[in-house]
Design a protein around this motif. Structure first.
Motif, PDB file in Angstrom:
ATOM      1  N   ALA A 128      66.776  60.037  18.014  1.00  0.00           N
ATOM      2  CA  ALA A 128      68.097  59.430  18.265  1.00  0.00           C
ATOM      3  C   ALA A 128      68.758  58.970  16.973  1.00  0.00           C
ATOM      4  O   ALA A 128      69.409  57.936  16.925  1.00  0.00           O
ATOM      5  CB  ALA A 128      67.969  58.259  19.244  1.00  0.00           C
ATOM      6  N   ASP A 129      68.586  59.735  15.915  1.00  0.00           N
ATOM      7  CA  ASP A 129      69.158  59.404  14.616  1.00  0.00           C
ATOM      8  C   ASP A 129      70.208  60.450  14.274  1.00  0.00           C
ATOM      9  O   ASP A 129      69.879  61.592  13.964  1.00  0.00           O
ATOM     10  CB  ASP A 129      68.056  59.379  13.556  1.00  0.00           C
ATOM     11  N   GLY A 130      71.465  60.064  14.329  1.00  0.00           N
ATOM     12  CA  GLY A 130      72.554  61.012  14.134  1.00  0.00           C
ATOM     13  C   GLY A 130      73.008  61.554  15.472  1.00  0.00           C
ATOM     14  O   GLY A 130      72.212  62.120  16.224  1.00  0.00           O
ATOM     15  N   GLY A 131      74.260  61.351  15.803  1.00  0.00           N
ATOM     16  CA  GLY A 131      74.756  61.743  17.117  1.00  0.00           C
ATOM     17  C   GLY A 131      74.664  63.236  17.365  1.00  0.00           C
ATOM     18  O   GLY A 131      74.796  64.042  16.442  1.00  0.00           O
ATOM     19  N   LEU A 132      74.446  63.600  18.602  1.00  0.00           N
ATOM     20  CA  LEU A 132      74.372  65.026  18.946  1.00  0.00           C
ATOM     21  C   LEU A 132      75.734  65.690  18.821  1.00  0.00           C
ATOM     22  O   LEU A 132      75.836  66.847  18.398  1.00  0.00           O
ATOM     23  CB  LEU A 132      73.805  65.189  20.357  1.00  0.00           C
ATOM     24  N   MET A 189      65.732  67.731  14.230  1.00  0.00           N
ATOM     25  CA  MET A 189      64.593  66.985  14.770  1.00  0.00           C
ATOM     26  C   MET A 189      64.921  65.501  14.893  1.00  0.00           C
ATOM     27  O   MET A 189      64.580  64.855  15.881  1.00  0.00           O
ATOM     28  CB  MET A 189      63.372  67.169  13.856  1.00  0.00           C
ATOM     29  N   GLN A 190      65.599  64.953  13.896  1.00  0.00           N
ATOM     30  CA  GLN A 190      65.948  63.537  13.928  1.00  0.00           C
ATOM     31  C   GLN A 190      66.924  63.230  15.062  1.00  0.00           C
ATOM     32  O   GLN A 190      66.798  62.202  15.734  1.00  0.00           O
ATOM     33  CB  GLN A 190      66.554  63.120  12.586  1.00  0.00           C
ATOM     34  N   GLY A 191      67.881  64.120  15.272  1.00  0.00           N
ATOM     35  CA  GLY A 191      68.872  63.882  16.310  1.00  0.00           C
ATOM     36  C   GLY A 191      68.308  63.999  17.704  1.00  0.00           C
ATOM     37  O   GLY A 191      68.606  63.183  18.579  1.00  0.00           O
ATOM     38  N   ILE A 192      67.457  65.000  17.939  1.00  0.00           N
ATOM     39  CA  ILE A 192      66.939  65.246  19.283  1.00  0.00           C
ATOM     40  C   ILE A 192      65.809  64.299  19.649  1.00  0.00           C
ATOM     41  O   ILE A 192      65.783  63.737  20.747  1.00  0.00           O
ATOM     42  CB  ILE A 192      66.448  66.710  19.397  1.00  0.00           C
ATOM     43  N   THR A 205      66.491  55.820   9.313  1.00  0.00           N
ATOM     44  CA  THR A 205      67.606  56.366   8.559  1.00  0.00           C
ATOM     45  C   THR A 205      68.802  56.408   9.504  1.00  0.00           C
ATOM     46  O   THR A 205      68.642  56.432  10.715  1.00  0.00           O
ATOM     47  CB  THR A 205      67.298  57.787   8.071  1.00  0.00           C
ATOM     48  N   VAL A 206      69.978  56.360   8.967  1.00  0.00           N
ATOM     49  CA  VAL A 206      71.170  56.345   9.813  1.00  0.00           C
ATOM     50  C   VAL A 206      72.121  57.436   9.366  1.00  0.00           C
ATOM     51  O   VAL A 206      72.613  57.422   8.248  1.00  0.00           O
ATOM     52  CB  VAL A 206      71.883  54.977   9.766  1.00  0.00           C
ATOM     53  N   HIS A 207      72.359  58.388  10.252  1.00  0.00           N
ATOM     54  CA  HIS A 207      73.320  59.445   9.995  1.00  0.00           C
ATOM     55  C   HIS A 207      74.568  59.177  10.831  1.00  0.00           C
ATOM     56  O   HIS A 207      74.623  58.213  11.592  1.00  0.00           O
ATOM     57  CB  HIS A 207      72.710  60.799  10.332  1.00  0.00           C
TER      58      HIS A 207
END
Length: 381
Positions: free
Chosen positions: A125-129, A119-122, A26-28
């Protein structure tokens, strides 16, 4: 050419996995899309929304909802891995705000989607921090608020039947996705890092996300309908739903008056069965079915590439994570790597979500005990 594309969008390890796998992340919103001041402002908005939701969730997380809230977060994580085709060369995936709001309540719904995004971001690596505040504001807050407002409005005017809840869920979910696309476009108009005509971005974003919204609506309505068919008392949005009591007279069913409320079931093995069924479904979807998801770029990724708003996108700070891009480092088999990453994601999300909701529920219990003690007069000797 392929290696250049990979180096821009994915880490080196994930390029190798991508080449041999059907999995598509998925891409955020990534780092670099939105400038620092607006990212900080969005972070403040997101933090405020989460704080309000933590307080509001204390009222929602009763003995029925609390055990299921973590499961709802894990289920959303799993279904978000199932990108579905919506147009030529474009895919979409569940956002989950409408589903969470209807199943466990709007405040708890914001927290569910926020846990998933965190969870996805950390880990993946999906969705910038630095864009986490933007993602939570757009994907958790906007979708939940819009969908639940539409849902409650429809439920009030439609007949008090279970089918009305499912129909209302469909419409609410369908409208929540273009609303999120509109919100992102507004944020980009204020703090976008590239000089792109906003009118074109708005048309493209809303257009493709109207189609994605239909997929979101179908998933949401199906899931809500399935839970209502088994345990309507576990659906927050179906509370107050009434059904007619029918009596058999002369071999025929006759409606009795007045209508009786659907009985509220107490925690039992049936609740555990629902929980176990939901967990099994999440593991199967993330660990196996997701392999067959569409590999086409999702709506945001496609629009970003077509309109040039990704010109200043930055590498993810967690690009070297062992689970980056939904694959497990060191496992070369694409199916096994992606499936194992999905299973780990479901497990981590349900543990994190359950921990958060257990803490909120315990806080509510402590407050209830304190209030009860204060209201009880001391016995005189």
């Amino acid at each position: 050419m392929f290696s250049q594309i990979c180096s821009k969008l994915l880490s080196h390890r994930s390029c190798e996995t991508f080449a041999t796998s059907h999995y598509h992340r998925t891409v955020h919103v990534p780092d670099g899309f939105i400038n620092a001041p607006v990212s900080v402002a969005a972070g403040v908005v997101a933090a405020g929304a989460v704080a309000v939701s933590l307080r509001g969730a204390r009222r929602e997380l009763d003995e029925r909802i609390a055990p299921l809230a973590g499961l709802v977060a894990a289920f959303i994580f799993a279904v978000q891995m199932l990108n579905f085709p919506v147009a030529a060369g474009t895919s979409g995936h569940l956002l989950g705000g409408a589903l969470a709001a209807i199943l466990v309540g709007p405040y708890t719904g914001v927290l569910c989607v926020s846990v998933v995004l965190l969870m996805q971001g950390i880990l993946f690596a999906d969705g910038g921090l630095t864009a986490l505040g933007v993602n939570i504001t757009v994907m958790a807050v906007v979708t939940t608020v819009v969908s639940y407002a539409v849902f409650r409005g429809l439920v009030k005017v439609l007949p008090k039947k279970r089918r009305s809840v499912t129909v209302s869920a469909f419409v609410a979910a369908a409208l929540s996705v273009p609303a999120a696309a509109l919100a992102f476009t507004l944020v980009y108009a204020i703090g976008g890092t590239t000089d792109v005509p906003i009118g074109r971005v708005l048309t493209a974003m809303v257009g493709v996300h109207v189609l994605i919204g239909l997929g979101e609506a179908a998933i949401t309505a199906f899931t809500v309908g399935a839970v209502i068919a088994v345990r309507p008392d576990l659906v927050y949005g179906a509370r107050g739903l009434r059904q007619k009591l029918q009596l058999r007279v002369g071999g025929e069913l006759v409606d009795a008056a007045p209508e009786q409320p659907i009985p509220v079931a107490t925690p039992s093995h049936r609740t555990r069965n629902v929980w176990l069924t939901g967990l099994a479904a999440s593991l199967v979807l993330a660990g196996g079915v997701s392999f067959y998801a569409s590999a086409s770029p999702d709506g945001l990724e496609k629009v970003a590439a077509d309109k040039g708003i990704d010109a200043k996108a930055e590498d993810h700070a967690a690009a070297d994570s062992p689970l980056a891009d939904y694959s497990v480092e060191g496992i070369t088999d694409g199916r096994l790597s992606g499936g194992l990453a999905g299973v780990i994601g479901v497990g981590v999300t349900i543990v994190a979500g359950t921990g958060v909701f257990w803490a909120v529920r315990r806080r509510r219990t402590d407050e209830d005990v304190t209030a009860s003690s204060a209201a009880t007069p001391s016995a005189s000797v």
